[in-house]
Design a protein around this motif. Structure first.
Motif, short mmCIF file in Angstrom:
data_model
loop_
_atom_site.label_atom_id
_atom_site.label_comp_id
_atom_site.label_asym_id
_atom_site.label_seq_id
_atom_site.Cartn_x
_atom_site.Cartn_y
_atom_site.Cartn_z
N LEU A 151 0.83 -1.21 0.00
CA LEU A 151 0.00 0.00 0.00
C LEU A 151 0.86 1.25 0.00
O LEU A 151 2.03 1.21 0.39
N PRO A 152 0.29 2.39 -0.41
CA PRO A 152 1.05 3.65 -0.32
C PRO A 152 1.37 3.97 1.14
O PRO A 152 0.52 3.83 2.02
N TYR A 153 2.58 4.37 1.37
CA TYR A 153 3.04 4.72 2.73
C TYR A 153 2.34 6.00 3.20
O TYR A 153 2.10 6.91 2.43
N ASN A 154 2.00 6.01 4.47
CA ASN A 154 1.33 7.17 5.10
C ASN A 154 -0.10 7.37 4.61
O ASN A 154 -0.70 8.41 4.87
N ASP A 155 -0.66 6.39 3.92
CA ASP A 155 -2.04 6.50 3.41
C ASP A 155 -2.95 5.65 4.30
O ASP A 155 -3.14 4.45 4.06
N LEU A 156 -3.51 6.28 5.32
CA LEU A 156 -4.33 5.54 6.27
C LEU A 156 -5.63 5.05 5.63
O LEU A 156 -6.13 3.97 5.97
N ASP A 157 -6.18 5.83 4.70
CA ASP A 157 -7.41 5.40 4.03
C ASP A 157 -7.19 4.11 3.25
O ASP A 157 -8.05 3.21 3.23
N ALA A 158 -6.04 4.01 2.58
CA ALA A 158 -5.74 2.79 1.83
C ALA A 158 -5.66 1.59 2.77
O ALA A 158 -6.13 0.50 2.44
N LEU A 159 -5.09 1.80 3.95
CA LEU A 159 -5.00 0.71 4.92
C LEU A 159 -6.39 0.34 5.44
O LEU A 159 -6.71 -0.86 5.56
#
Length: 382
Positions: A151-159
């Motif tokens: 996942l993209p780093y620092n992307d909480l929505d993606a997580l």
């Protein structure tokens, strides 16, 4: 022709001697070493207390099987887990520590899916290479292990949109070292911790490069006030002696029972003798406060000299990246000629990892050299 596999694009420098932050090559030239063996020699080269501890152990016994008890392993593990309910598995490297963490997470949860992040780096074994979110690390090795999502780093929505009850673990670095010295935001770290708790996944934090005082805390995750289920250490733990550690919550202990995992040389008495002293020195509150102060001092110096000329300066403590307008490799080579050893992180980031024992005078000298090369010589500039 060399008898070695060409796995490293080596600099034409052989370092043969070192003390503190200074090293000497085979030709007698001296350098200020701001690589620390890639965040390994956090106490500088040939630290006297570490040397004394290792020499004393060498005169007693070098190695025994892990089938026998080891008081020095117990001692080092107790120091690593002070004020927490955790247990430790000792190995020889960061890759081995991360490999153990992945195995433990899968076995404990009974799940197969692992979430890691783009531009991460976790090692060169098949499992840790698969966990690494960089295509260049995967290229040429065919099919990797299934079950990994990047996942993209620092992307909480993606997580939030990806984690589920099938997720065994979320694995991340507080600062992505090899990926470009990219820090996680506190919000991302806290959010990742909360999501793991919600879905019953384990949070694994790779502290191989950021741990052991590098950011001014014992472990970098302490800045965010979170408690990972597992974290991994290596590099600075032995100050140059090969040692790694997987540290897990005590609830995980029974999952790694007899015969489940092992390491012939893990927790070797020589490595433990080094780690025992390293922990005593680095975990001292005054020492960590000094690292924090020097980190602020150095970053302010660099900002004053470089801010108008570079894309950005980032990091924490004495783990610093300077993002340049062009590839950083040329700057590294010119700095070597000027007597300063540095590294790259990705294509265009100059990575700086001085020993934590570095003096302010040495930091000032390094900042002046970096200014001279980047600004006055316009190396790394468009």
């Amino acid at each position: 022709m060399s008898s070695l596999f060409p796995t490293y694009a080596k600099f034409p420098i052989e370092i043969v001697e070192g003390k503190g932050a200074m090293v000497k090559d085979a030709n007698g030239k001296t350098y200020l070493d701001f690589t620390s063996g890639i965040a390994v020699c956090n106490l500088g080269h040939c630290h006297e207390r570490v040397l004394d501890s290792v020499q004393k152990q060498l005169s007693k016994i070098w190695h025994t099987s892990n089938l026998f008890e080891s008081n020095i392993q117990e001692q080092v593990a107790t120091k690593l887990t002070a004020d927490s309910e955790r247990v430790v598995f000792f190995c020889n490297s960061g890759a081995e520590a991360n490999e153990a963490a992945l195995k433990l997470a899968k076995k404990h949860t009974g799940r197969d899916e692992i979430i890691t992040f783009q531009q991460s780096f976790h090692g060169r074994t098949i499992a840790t290479m698969t966990a690494t979110g960089q295509g260049k690390i995967h290229d040429g090795f065919g099919a990797l292990l299934p079950g990994f999502t990047y996942l993209p780093y620092n992307d909480l929505d993606a997580l939030k949109n990806t984690i589920s009850t099938k997720t065994a673990a979320v694995m991340l670095e507080v600062i992505q070292g090899e990926g470009g010295v990219l820090p996680a935001t506190p919000e991302f770290l806290v959010g990742a911790s909360e999501l793991c708790q919600k879905y019953g996944a384990l949070l694994i934090i790779d502290e191989v490069q950021t741990g052991m005082g590098r950011t001014g805390k014992r472990f970098a995750f302490e800045h965010a006030g979170i408690e990972p289920d597992i974290f991994t250490l290596a590099k600075g733990l032995g100050n140059g002696l090969p040692v790694g550690a997987m540290v897990g919550a005590s609830k995980l202990a029974e999952t790694f029972g007899p015969g489940v995992h092992g390491s012939t040389f893990g927790g070797n008495k020589i490595a433990m003798a080094a780690a025992d002293v390293v922990i005593d020195i680095i975990f001292d509150e005054a020492f960590l406060a000094d690292v924090t102060e020097k980190g602020v001092f150095f970053q302010q110096l660099l900002a004053e000299k470089l801010d108008a000329h570079v894309i950005g300066i980032r990091g924490n403590g004495l783990m610093i990246g300077i993002e340049l307008e062009t590839e950083a490799g040329s700057a590294v080579k010119v700095l070597q000629e000027q007597g300063l050893l540095t590294l790259t992180a990705g294509l265009n980031v100059l990575r700086i990892l001085p020993p934590l024992t570095v003096t302010k005078e040495e930091l000032l000298h390094a900042a002046n050299l970096i200014e001279s090369v980047l600004i006055k010589q316009e190396v790394g500039m468009k």
